[in-house]
Design an enzyme around this catalytic site. Sequence first.
Site, PDB file in Angstrom:
ATOM      1  N   SER A 149       0.788  -1.511  -0.152  1.00  0.00           N
ATOM      2  CA  SER A 149      -0.290  -0.137  -0.392  1.00  0.00           C
ATOM      3  C   SER A 149       1.009   1.445   0.058  1.00  0.00           C
ATOM      4  O   SER A 149       1.801   1.093   0.594  1.00  0.00           O
ATOM      5  CB  SER A 149      -0.868   0.310   1.078  1.00  0.00           C
ATOM      6  OG  SER A 149      -1.782   1.411   1.233  1.00  0.00           O
ATOM      7  N   TYR A 162      -2.292  -0.625  10.275  1.00  0.00           N
ATOM      8  CA  TYR A 162      -2.713  -1.347   8.862  1.00  0.00           C
ATOM      9  C   TYR A 162      -1.017  -1.062   8.324  1.00  0.00           C
ATOM     10  O   TYR A 162      -1.133  -1.736   7.383  1.00  0.00           O
ATOM     11  CB  TYR A 162      -3.748  -0.927   8.086  1.00  0.00           C
ATOM     12  CG  TYR A 162      -4.039  -1.189   6.099  1.00  0.00           C
ATOM     13  CD1 TYR A 162      -4.411  -2.304   6.227  1.00  0.00           C
ATOM     14  CD2 TYR A 162      -3.659  -0.274   6.046  1.00  0.00           C
ATOM     15  CE1 TYR A 162      -4.606  -2.649   4.731  1.00  0.00           C
ATOM     16  CE2 TYR A 162      -3.495  -0.111   4.291  1.00  0.00           C
ATOM     17  CZ  TYR A 162      -4.320  -2.075   3.949  1.00  0.00           C
ATOM     18  OH  TYR A 162      -4.101  -1.473   2.240  1.00  0.00           O
TER      19      TYR A 162
END
Length: 271
Positions: A149, A162
């Site tokens: 990400s 995350y």
Amino acid sequence: MSPNLSGKVAIVTGAASGIGRTTAATLARAGAAVAIADLNLTGAQQVADSIMADGGRAIAVGVDIAVEDQIKAMVDTTVRELGRLDIVHANAALTSPAVISRDGGIADIDAALFAKVLGVNVIGSALTAKYAAAHMAGHGGGVIIFTTSQESVLGEIVRSMYSASKAAIESIMRDTATQYGAAGIRAVSVSPGLILTEGMHSVPQDFIDRLTRHNLLPRLGAPENIADTVAFLASDAAGYITGISIPIDGGMLQHFPNFADERDAATNTRH
């Protein structure tokens, strides 16, 4: 030219929906037989059925990426049912609304929830690489593609758990590339920006508009943008690419923070 993956066998984890589902279908269209791996076995079977209805070859495999024995069984089942293993897209992650809604700043971290996030996202990805590489190393090599990400390289005011997990996966990718390169195994990662999957339908439009304003390209991403890159990285055309992360973000990370303000000011001056 579309990649040619004829004769290849792939596993895509988290493939019952979103980026994983689109990637699995893209790999199948390129000629690969695909194991659709997901905790949601019913959803995985629907994806496999769709691929087979289009003339492809696919199986559904139920797997909890937080459980090592199930990861090993996923690889063993794929090899037994499809004959070999050449490509793994380690895409599964813990992204349920119940988890994301509790993933705030550092001050909000819940240790038990953080351990669960790391167990799925980091340990699950590492063990997927472990068992895939063990097979590939004895059969001519292969490629392991991780999904990370933008948040793995940026500071955020939310999603601390995350983003930490995705940064760890980047490290696992580099270690995998380093340790298994001599066996003909490549490891890379794809780092998406905001991708408009079905899970984004509940996101307010003004939020999407704000992010789009800061993109170099005048839109946000689609699952196909990730899937097409994965298919290329899985192909022989990418056979000398390993150990790096590929940002797929429309240029979001490639400009100064005041880019959008300066662009808009220049546009207003011209008018």
